[in-house]
Design a protein around this motif. Structure first.
Motif, mmCIF file in Angstrom:
data_model
loop_
_atom_site.group_PDB
_atom_site.id
_atom_site.type_symbol
_atom_site.label_atom_id
_atom_site.label_comp_id
_atom_site.label_asym_id
_atom_site.label_seq_id
_atom_site.Cartn_x
_atom_site.Cartn_y
_atom_site.Cartn_z
ATOM 1 N N PRO A 154 0.822 -1.213 0.000
ATOM 2 C CA PRO A 154 0.000 0.000 0.000
ATOM 3 C C PRO A 154 0.853 1.259 0.000
ATOM 4 C CG PRO A 154 -0.024 -1.045 2.157
ATOM 5 C CD PRO A 154 0.642 -2.006 1.229
ATOM 6 N N MET A 170 -5.722 -0.595 4.496
ATOM 7 C CA MET A 170 -5.196 -0.716 3.141
ATOM 8 C C MET A 170 -4.212 -1.878 3.080
ATOM 9 S SD MET A 170 -6.581 1.855 1.522
ATOM 10 C CE MET A 170 -7.372 3.441 1.808
ATOM 11 N N THR A 176 -5.147 1.266 -1.969
ATOM 12 C CA THR A 176 -4.815 2.684 -1.847
ATOM 13 C C THR A 176 -5.220 3.463 -3.090
ATOM 14 O OG1 THR A 176 -2.526 2.175 -2.521
ATOM 15 C CG2 THR A 176 -2.957 2.402 -0.158
#
Length: 207
Positions: A154, A170, A176
């Motif tokens: 992420p 995430m 993301t």
């Protein structure tokens, strides 16, 4: 590349002169001059030397040379790790020592760092692959782009940290990128009622 980018117009030094001679020949042969950019169009301000456009062009040159069929690397190679590894190129010797023409670096810059490779894959390779997939109407290539994002860690920026603070975890760059898209197209534009998540939150808080 440097000629078309407009950097050879005022570049100084023996290396620049060599490139200029080659570029002058190519522009005459292929009538390229009218398509040339201006050096002032490139962004250097508030950018680290390692991310300067000149450095990135040198790295792009090395990447093209290292891959006989550059575009097929993204459209035909199934092993995502091979795609990542292809970006781990060592840049030309001159650009290991310079950040601009005749401007030496304080510390040698050998190759793209891991985070730079990941950034290029996320923000350049994936959008290009998706665009091409839509052009040729190939769902498999879109799935390949999604898999590439899911294989990358992420991103860490202001937008993703905001989502994390709201307990939206995430797990990969796929998450993301979705979070960034959601923020830019709905949150930032205050289109809460057009967003399923926003509408659900508003319904919960008002009920």
């Amino acid at each position: 590349l440097f000629g078309m980018a407009g950097f050879l117009e005022s570049a100084v030094g023996e290396y620049a002169a060599k490139l200029r001679n080659e570029y002058d020949f190519l522009t005459s042969k292929y009538s390229l001059k009218d398509q040339q950019l201006n050096a002032h169009e490139w962004k250097f301000l508030r950018t680290r030397p390692a991310n300067f456009p000149t450095i990135r062009l040198a790295q792009f040159k090395s990447l093209i040379i290292s891959q006989r069929s550059f575009f097929s690397l993204f459209t035909q190679v199934d092993d995502i790790e091979l795609i990542k590894k292809a970006f781990e190129i060592e840049q030309p010797e001159y650009w290991q020592q310079h950040y601009h023409f005749d401007k030496p670096l304080a510390k040698p810059l050998k190759r793209l760092g891991k985070s730079s490779v990941e950034n290029l894959l996320i923000n350049t390779v994936v959008p290009t692959l998706v665009c091409y997939a839509q052009y040729v109407d190939n769902r498999e290539l879109i799935e390949r782009a999604e898999q590439l994002l899911e294989s990358l860690p992420p991103e860490n920026n202001r937008i993703t940290r905001n989502w994390e603070s709201l307990d939206l975890k995430m797990q990969s760059s796929f998450d993301t990128q979705a979070g960034i898209e959601l923020y830019n197209n709905f949150c930032k534009e205050k289109k809460c009622m057009s967003c399923k998540i926003g509408a659900e939150i508003l319904k919960t808080t008002s009920g």
